[in-house]
Design an enzyme around this catalytic site. Structure first.
Site, mmCIF file in Angstrom:
data_model
loop_
_atom_site.group_PDB
_atom_site.id
_atom_site.type_symbol
_atom_site.label_atom_id
_atom_site.label_comp_id
_atom_site.label_asym_id
_atom_site.label_seq_id
_atom_site.Cartn_x
_atom_site.Cartn_y
_atom_site.Cartn_z
ATOM 1 N N CYS A 1 4.451 8.974 0.428
ATOM 2 C CA CYS A 1 3.108 9.519 0.200
ATOM 3 C C CYS A 1 3.152 10.499 -0.971
ATOM 4 O O CYS A 1 3.920 11.452 -0.947
ATOM 5 C CB CYS A 1 2.602 10.217 1.454
ATOM 6 S SG CYS A 1 1.009 11.010 1.191
ATOM 7 N N HIS B 1 5.709 4.449 12.577
ATOM 8 C CA HIS B 1 5.683 4.363 11.105
ATOM 9 C C HIS B 1 6.682 5.407 10.572
ATOM 10 O O HIS B 1 6.351 6.589 10.498
ATOM 11 C CB HIS B 1 4.244 4.658 10.666
ATOM 12 C CG HIS B 1 3.988 4.675 9.203
ATOM 13 N ND1 HIS B 1 3.206 3.729 8.571
ATOM 14 C CD2 HIS B 1 4.358 5.542 8.225
ATOM 15 C CE1 HIS B 1 3.100 4.015 7.288
ATOM 16 N NE2 HIS B 1 3.793 5.110 7.046
ATOM 17 N N ARG C 1 0.840 -1.211 0.000
ATOM 18 C CA ARG C 1 0.000 0.000 0.000
ATOM 19 C C ARG C 1 0.874 1.260 0.000
ATOM 20 O O ARG C 1 0.988 1.945 -0.998
ATOM 21 C CB ARG C 1 -0.949 -0.033 1.207
ATOM 22 C CG ARG C 1 -2.056 1.010 1.172
ATOM 23 C CD ARG C 1 -1.656 2.386 1.628
ATOM 24 N NE ARG C 1 -1.086 2.433 2.963
ATOM 25 C CZ ARG C 1 -0.507 3.518 3.466
ATOM 26 N NH1 ARG C 1 -0.419 4.628 2.760
ATOM 27 N NH2 ARG C 1 0.030 3.495 4.675
ATOM 28 N N HIS D 1 9.248 6.912 7.731
ATOM 29 C CA HIS D 1 9.852 6.987 6.397
ATOM 30 C C HIS D 1 11.327 7.325 6.607
ATOM 31 O O HIS D 1 11.727 7.842 7.662
ATOM 32 C CB HIS D 1 9.102 8.018 5.550
ATOM 33 C CG HIS D 1 7.746 7.512 5.132
ATOM 34 N ND1 HIS D 1 7.484 6.983 3.895
ATOM 35 C CD2 HIS D 1 6.587 7.397 5.829
ATOM 36 C CE1 HIS D 1 6.223 6.581 3.838
ATOM 37 N NE2 HIS D 1 5.651 6.829 5.003
ATOM 38 N N ASN E 1 9.360 4.035 3.002
ATOM 39 C CA ASN E 1 9.348 3.617 4.410
ATOM 40 C C ASN E 1 10.664 2.921 4.713
ATOM 41 O O ASN E 1 11.351 2.434 3.814
ATOM 42 C CB ASN E 1 8.236 2.584 4.653
ATOM 43 C CG ASN E 1 6.869 3.152 4.471
ATOM 44 O OD1 ASN E 1 6.430 3.339 3.356
ATOM 45 N ND2 ASN E 1 6.189 3.421 5.560
HETATM 46 P P1 HMG Z 1 -12.360 14.843 -2.870
HETATM 47 O O1 HMG Z 1 -12.039 15.072 -4.308
HETATM 48 O O2 HMG Z 1 -12.335 15.997 -1.917
HETATM 49 O O3 HMG Z 1 -13.680 13.986 -2.646
HETATM 50 O O4 HMG Z 1 -11.357 13.725 -2.352
HETATM 51 P P2 HMG Z 1 -15.173 14.053 -3.036
HETATM 52 O O5 HMG Z 1 -15.892 13.384 -1.917
HETATM 53 O O6 HMG Z 1 -15.561 15.441 -3.447
HETATM 54 O O7 HMG Z 1 -15.240 13.089 -4.317
HETATM 55 C C1 HMG Z 1 -14.649 13.426 -5.552
HETATM 56 C C2 HMG Z 1 -14.714 12.228 -6.476
HETATM 57 O O8 HMG Z 1 -13.972 11.136 -5.921
HETATM 58 C C3 HMG Z 1 -16.138 11.710 -6.711
HETATM 59 O O9 HMG Z 1 -16.155 11.121 -8.028
HETATM 60 C C4 HMG Z 1 -16.243 10.574 -5.719
HETATM 61 O O10 HMG Z 1 -17.181 9.583 -6.116
HETATM 62 C C5 HMG Z 1 -14.840 9.997 -5.760
HETATM 63 P P3 HMG Z 1 -16.726 11.958 -9.283
HETATM 64 O O11 HMG Z 1 -18.137 12.302 -8.896
HETATM 65 O O12 HMG Z 1 -15.843 13.169 -9.440
HETATM 66 O O13 HMG Z 1 -16.603 10.991 -10.402
HETATM 67 N N1 HMG Z 1 -14.460 9.293 -4.507
HETATM 68 C C6 HMG Z 1 -14.066 8.009 -4.460
HETATM 69 N N2 HMG Z 1 -13.899 7.075 -5.415
HETATM 70 C C7 HMG Z 1 -13.482 5.859 -4.989
HETATM 71 N N3 HMG Z 1 -13.233 5.559 -3.696
HETATM 72 C C8 HMG Z 1 -13.400 6.473 -2.731
HETATM 73 C C9 HMG Z 1 -13.837 7.765 -3.106
HETATM 74 N N4 HMG Z 1 -14.091 8.879 -2.399
HETATM 75 C C10 HMG Z 1 -14.492 9.820 -3.279
HETATM 76 N N5 HMG Z 1 -13.123 6.143 -1.456
HETATM 77 C C11 HMG Z 1 -10.659 11.930 -0.922
HETATM 78 C C12 HMG Z 1 -11.374 13.273 -1.005
HETATM 79 C C13 HMG Z 1 -10.417 11.624 0.550
HETATM 80 C C14 HMG Z 1 -11.520 10.844 -1.556
HETATM 81 C C15 HMG Z 1 -9.313 12.041 -1.686
HETATM 82 O O14 HMG Z 1 -8.644 13.179 -1.224
HETATM 83 C C16 HMG Z 1 -8.442 10.848 -1.538
HETATM 84 O O15 HMG Z 1 -8.782 9.755 -1.988
HETATM 85 N N6 HMG Z 1 -7.241 11.017 -0.912
HETATM 86 C C17 HMG Z 1 -6.364 9.931 -0.647
HETATM 87 C C18 HMG Z 1 -4.943 10.390 -0.672
HETATM 88 C C19 HMG Z 1 -4.058 9.230 -0.301
HETATM 89 O O16 HMG Z 1 -4.392 8.083 -0.509
HETATM 90 N N7 HMG Z 1 -2.880 9.538 0.277
HETATM 91 C C20 HMG Z 1 -1.969 8.538 0.666
HETATM 92 C C21 HMG Z 1 -2.436 7.766 1.867
HETATM 93 S S1 HMG Z 1 -2.038 8.548 3.412
HETATM 94 C C22 HMG Z 1 -0.379 8.113 3.692
HETATM 95 O O17 HMG Z 1 0.258 7.581 2.841
HETATM 96 C C23 HMG Z 1 0.208 8.378 5.046
HETATM 97 C C24 HMG Z 1 0.415 7.089 5.863
HETATM 98 O O18 HMG Z 1 1.253 6.162 5.200
HETATM 99 C C25 HMG Z 1 1.025 7.438 7.237
HETATM 100 C C26 HMG Z 1 2.267 8.331 7.138
HETATM 101 O O19 HMG Z 1 3.214 7.983 6.424
HETATM 102 O O20 HMG Z 1 2.234 9.391 7.780
HETATM 103 C C27 HMG Z 1 -0.933 6.384 6.129
HETATM 104 MG MG MG Z 2 3.426 6.283 5.198
#
Ligand code: HMG
Ligand code: MG
Length: 300
Positions: free
Chosen positions: A240, A207, A15, A209, A249
């Site tokens: 990320c 966690h 992931r 990096h 990581n």
């Molecule tokens: P948004 O654009 O503000 O959301 O995104 P929205 O609710 O306005 O939806 C926009 C569109 O996205 C719509 O589709 C929704 O249906 C679709 P459209 O009508 O335009 O065709 N949508 C989805 N589709 C599939 N699955 C879903 C979903 N939700 C909405 N779940 C949102 C807000 C949170 C969805 C977006 O910002 C997002 O997906 N962000 C994820 C970013 C990400 O994955 N970052 C990496 C993970 S975090 C990380 O790595 C840190 C970690 O490792 C810890 C660390 O290292 O600190 C965990």
């Molecule tokens: Mg991370």
């Protein structure tokens, strides 16, 4: 807990690793990766992420991957979920472990999930409620615990507040993320110590990096402080996409090597893990392999 010799590794390569790789791996390679990881003795393997495919195209095949992996009894396969839509997608393919995520920094949250800290928490309250009704386990991530790419310093009090809130809401485990790898050991220890005043140490994970090569040192100080759950990524892949400058990581192989060298147990077969890391590095056509993998390859 603090005197226990066993450390649970949460393998996040499929992931956190793959979400930030330029090479888009096909679903069957991701499935093969997770199946290989399942045979190493790892107990927890984060499988994929049901976020918006527009935001993270690398994991757009989450449903296919989750459906395709072998579910080894006793191994859990959590998936990242940002909202109810993601939760429903995860449940449709049978996920029983999820992770919700927010950050201790407002600026990072805006970039990463287009929401403030409070908005993000409001967003996942119904997810946690539904998960409780479905008997789905929920892990919580707090990002930017030792620094933010946009805001800079992150006060420890903010980390404590967000971690405590997620724990109170029902997350069984809180993973404290140094998203851009800027932390150093004394700061990592102080941050963990402060959080552990409010959330039991047994419910905390770290966690790191490895941007500045500090991850193993940080993990060591956190082990001394009492943490026994460590997130890491096979081959040290990833980062990320919404954290400017974030690199991979800490490599799982390096963590396991260190822990076994200290006489601690992980249940992981290091040789199988190293082989998996080398295999993944070859799939990605780049040298992201861990220090252990590189040393063994050089010696062979
Ligand atoms: P948004 O654009 O503000 O959301 O995104 P929205 O609710 O306005 O939806 C926009 C569109 O996205 C719509 O589709 C929704 O249906 C679709 P459209 O009508 O335009 O065709 N949508 C989805 N589709 C599939 N699955 C879903 C979903 N939700 C909405 N779940 C949102 C807000 C949170 C969805 C977006 O910002 C997002 O997906 N962000 C994820 C970013 C990400 O994955 N970052 C990496 C993970 S975090 C990380 O790595 C840190 C970690 O490792 C810890 C660390 O290292 O600190 C965990
Ligand atoms: Mg991370």
């Amino acid at each position: 807990m603090t005197s226990s010799n066993h450390v649970r590794i949460v393998e996040v390569g499929a992931r956190d690793g793959l979400q930030n790789e330029k090479t888009l791996l096909p679903a069957d390679v991701k499935i093969a990766l997770i199946d290989r990881l399942s045979s190493t003795g790892l107990q927890t393997i984060e499988a994929t992420s049901f976020v918006s495919p527009k935001w993270v195209p690398q994991l757009a095949d989450a449903a296919e991957v989750f459906r395709g992996i072998r579910k080894v009894p006793g191994v859990s396969y959590p998936v990242l979920v940002p909202n109810l839509q993601g939760y429903q997608r995860a449940r449709e393919v049978g996920a029983t472990d999820i992770a919700v995520f927010t950050a201790a920094s407002e600026a990072f949250n805006r970039k990463n999930i287009n929401a403030s800290i409070d908005e993000s928490i409001e967003r996942f309250i119904p997810v946690i409620e539904q998960a409780r009704a479905d008997q789905v386990k929920v892990r919580g991530y707090v990002s930017t615990v030792l620094g933010c790419p946009y805001q800079g310093e992150v006060p420890v009090a903010d980390v404590v507040r967000v971690a405590r809130r997620m724990y109170e809401l029902g997350c069984h485990e809180i993973s404290l993320g140094d998203t851009i790898g800027v932390g150093t050991p004394a700061k990592a220890r102080a941050m963990l110590h402060a959080v552990a005043q409010e959330v039991p140490m047994a419910a905390l994970a770290v966690h790191f990096h490895d941007t500045y090569g500090q991850a193993l040192a940080n993990i060591l100080t956190c082990l001394e402080e009492g943490v026994r759950v460590v997130d890491s990524s096979v081959s040290g892949t990833g980062g990320c996409p919404y954290a400017k400058g974030a690199t991979g990581n800490v490599a799982s192989e390096d963590v396991v090597y260190m822990l076994h060298g200290m006489g601690m147990s992980t249940g992981v077969d290091l040789d199988l893990l190293v082989a998996t890391g080398a295999w993944l590095a070859a799939q990605l056509h780049k040298d992201t392999a861990s220090r252990v993998t590189r040393a063994r390859t050089a010696a062979a």
